[in-house]
Design a protein around this motif. Structure first.
Motif, PDB file in Angstrom:
ATOM      1  N   TRP A 153      55.984  41.932  35.749  1.00  0.00           N
ATOM      2  CA  TRP A 153      55.970  41.140  36.971  1.00  0.00           C
ATOM      3  C   TRP A 153      56.476  41.956  38.158  1.00  0.00           C
ATOM      4  O   TRP A 153      55.908  41.891  39.250  1.00  0.00           O
ATOM      5  CB  TRP A 153      56.819  39.875  36.790  1.00  0.00           C
ATOM      6  N   TRP A 185      49.864  35.271  37.759  1.00  0.00           N
ATOM      7  CA  TRP A 185      49.318  35.994  38.893  1.00  0.00           C
ATOM      8  C   TRP A 185      50.361  36.123  39.995  1.00  0.00           C
ATOM      9  O   TRP A 185      51.352  35.389  40.027  1.00  0.00           O
ATOM     10  CB  TRP A 185      48.044  35.332  39.420  1.00  0.00           C
ATOM     11  N   THR A 233      54.735  34.296  42.809  1.00  0.00           N
ATOM     12  CA  THR A 233      54.478  34.545  41.396  1.00  0.00           C
ATOM     13  C   THR A 233      54.285  33.209  40.694  1.00  0.00           C
ATOM     14  O   THR A 233      55.048  32.272  40.920  1.00  0.00           O
ATOM     15  CB  THR A 233      55.656  35.292  40.743  1.00  0.00           C
ATOM     16  N   ALA A 273      53.761  44.293  39.303  1.00  0.00           N
ATOM     17  CA  ALA A 273      52.680  43.602  40.009  1.00  0.00           C
ATOM     18  C   ALA A 273      53.131  43.166  41.406  1.00  0.00           C
ATOM     19  O   ALA A 273      52.372  43.279  42.374  1.00  0.00           O
ATOM     20  CB  ALA A 273      52.216  42.398  39.197  1.00  0.00           C
ATOM     21  N   TYR A 313      47.641  44.637  35.098  1.00  0.00           N
ATOM     22  CA  TYR A 313      47.152  43.627  36.034  1.00  0.00           C
ATOM     23  C   TYR A 313      45.856  44.124  36.636  1.00  0.00           C
ATOM     24  O   TYR A 313      45.565  45.329  36.637  1.00  0.00           O
ATOM     25  CB  TYR A 313      48.179  43.325  37.142  1.00  0.00           C
ATOM     26  N   THR A 314      45.046  43.200  37.110  1.00  0.00           N
ATOM     27  CA  THR A 314      43.785  43.557  37.752  1.00  0.00           C
ATOM     28  C   THR A 314      43.750  42.926  39.136  1.00  0.00           C
ATOM     29  O   THR A 314      44.288  41.835  39.359  1.00  0.00           O
ATOM     30  CB  THR A 314      42.577  43.056  36.935  1.00  0.00           C
ATOM     31  N   TRP A 315      43.112  43.624  40.073  1.00  0.00           N
ATOM     32  CA  TRP A 315      42.951  43.088  41.422  1.00  0.00           C
ATOM     33  C   TRP A 315      41.811  42.079  41.422  1.00  0.00           C
ATOM     34  O   TRP A 315      40.801  42.262  40.742  1.00  0.00           O
ATOM     35  CB  TRP A 315      42.659  44.205  42.416  1.00  0.00           C
ATOM     36  N   PRO A 326      51.405  38.338  30.797  1.00  0.00           N
ATOM     37  CA  PRO A 326      52.597  37.905  31.529  1.00  0.00           C
ATOM     38  C   PRO A 326      53.874  37.921  30.690  1.00  0.00           C
ATOM     39  O   PRO A 326      54.966  38.003  31.235  1.00  0.00           O
ATOM     40  CB  PRO A 326      52.251  36.480  31.956  1.00  0.00           C
ATOM     41  N   ALA A 355      46.863  39.691  42.420  1.00  0.00           N
ATOM     42  CA  ALA A 355      46.874  40.467  41.183  1.00  0.00           C
ATOM     43  C   ALA A 355      47.035  39.499  40.018  1.00  0.00           C
ATOM     44  O   ALA A 355      47.954  38.669  40.029  1.00  0.00           O
ATOM     45  CB  ALA A 355      48.005  41.483  41.183  1.00  0.00           C
ATOM     46  N   VAL A 356      46.152  39.593  39.028  1.00  0.00           N
ATOM     47  CA  VAL A 356      46.200  38.724  37.849  1.00  0.00           C
ATOM     48  C   VAL A 356      46.743  39.529  36.680  1.00  0.00           C
ATOM     49  O   VAL A 356      46.201  40.586  36.340  1.00  0.00           O
ATOM     50  CB  VAL A 356      44.800  38.169  37.523  1.00  0.00           C
ATOM     51  N   LEU A 357      47.833  39.044  36.080  1.00  0.00           N
ATOM     52  CA  LEU A 357      48.468  39.772  34.987  1.00  0.00           C
ATOM     53  C   LEU A 357      47.703  39.591  33.689  1.00  0.00           C
ATOM     54  O   LEU A 357      47.260  38.486  33.362  1.00  0.00           O
ATOM     55  CB  LEU A 357      49.920  39.324  34.803  1.00  0.00           C
ATOM     56  N   ASN A 358      47.574  40.677  32.937  1.00  0.00           N
ATOM     57  CA  ASN A 358      46.877  40.634  31.660  1.00  0.00           C
ATOM     58  C   ASN A 358      47.779  40.108  30.552  1.00  0.00           C
ATOM     59  O   ASN A 358      47.328  39.393  29.648  1.00  0.00           O
ATOM     60  CB  ASN A 358      46.374  42.035  31.299  1.00  0.00           C
TER      61      ASN A 358
END
Length: 296
Positions: A87, A123, A108, A90, A26-28, A12, A7-10
């Motif tokens: 965080w 991420w 993380t 996610a 976050y996006t997968w 953080p 998962a990438v955080l938009n």
């Protein structure tokens, strides 16, 4: 469900702009595809922080202590303060999406991002853990290596970032390779003035006359979340605990030794610098049973 999850955080940190104002928190992403920009300071300078969290049956363990240390490490690097709520969300989502396995880990990572962008990169990656049963039941061999700093380096030279969990692990990995060249599984760092510090990726706990002792956390070592939980276990069992300055003579005189870390948990030390050490395997089993049954 999948066996590895990313998962990438938009955004953080709430103290920095999001990468995409219209995107979700976050996006997968597919773990094996390219995601990191080549100018990201985490990749080219190791300018970032991370945590590795044990996951048991889909449950992240010691999550709040890991998040608290994540925030402390970021502050030591003058990174924007991590958005703990984002965080946590996610991490929990990644753990829930992972294929059901008994033991896994979630990592993380937050970097300073691309230089000049003002937006950190973040991420969470999760995957099943490797089999740690041999280390836990047969023990590990360690060697002692000089770290090159005095034990008071955290106070005298805070810019060296001793005690922060940073991405700059090249020295730790070089020490691990040196340990392997010497026929050992891990290294235990010692200060130039003779005090025992920590492993390349683990904290030391010693059994000494019925007590559990670990090196003080104000001497340039990382305060361990697993070590803290082992002390909590000990106190519940009526075992006294102590943070002390530990010399090589203290190490040699200890009744038993363990290296403690996420993923591996408690690994008894079977030898130090080629000298066989007594192991308390019954206590090791009790410790690991406790660690693997922790709640958040």
């Amino acid at each position: 469900m999948t066996d590895t999850v990313l998962a990438v955080l938009n955004q953080p940190s709430r103290h920095a702009d999001p990468h995409d104002p219209s995107a979700d928190a976050y996006t997968w992403a597919k773990p094996l595809e390219e995601h990191l920009q080549v100018q990201d300071l985490g990749a080219i300078r190791g300018d970032g922080v991370f945590e590795t969290i044990t996951v048991v049956d889909g449950r992240p363990q010691a999550l709040e202590p890991h998040l608290a240390r994540f925030v402390r490490s970021a502050a030591m690097l003058d990174l924007p303060e991590p958005d703990v709520d984002a965080w946590r969300q996610a991490i929990e989502a990644v753990c829930a999406r992972l294929d059901p396995v008994h033991e896994a880990f979630a990592k993380t990572v937050m970097t300073r991002g691309v230089e000049g962008s003002g937006r950190p990169t973040g991420w969470v990656y999760a995957a099943p853990s490797g089999d740690q049963s041999v280390a836990r039941t047969e023990g590990i061999a360690v060697v002692t290596l000089d770290r090159g700093y005095r034990h008071d380096v955290e106070r005298t030279s805070p810019w060296l970032l001793q005690g922060a969990k940073t991405l700059s692990y090249a020295v730790n990995m070089a020490a691990l390779r040196e340990a392997e060249r010497r026929g050992a599984d891990d290294a235990l760092f010692v200060s130039t003035d003779g005090y025992v510090l920590e492993g390349t990726r683990a904290n030391l706990v010693m059994a000494v006359d019925g007590r559990f002792v670990t090196p003080r956390t104000d001497i340039g070592i990382l305060a361990g979340t697993t070590q803290a939980d082992v002390f909590r276990f000990a106190e519940g069992e009526g075992i006294a605990t102590s943070y002390e300055l530990v010399t090589l003579a203290d190490l040699e005189a200890a009744d038993a030794l363990w290296l403690l870390s996420s993923v591996r948990q408690a690994a008894p030390v079977r030898s130090v610098n080629g000298v066989t050490r007594a192991m308390d395997l019954a206590m090791t089993e009790r410790i690991n049973d406790f660690l693997l049954s922790r709640e958040q």
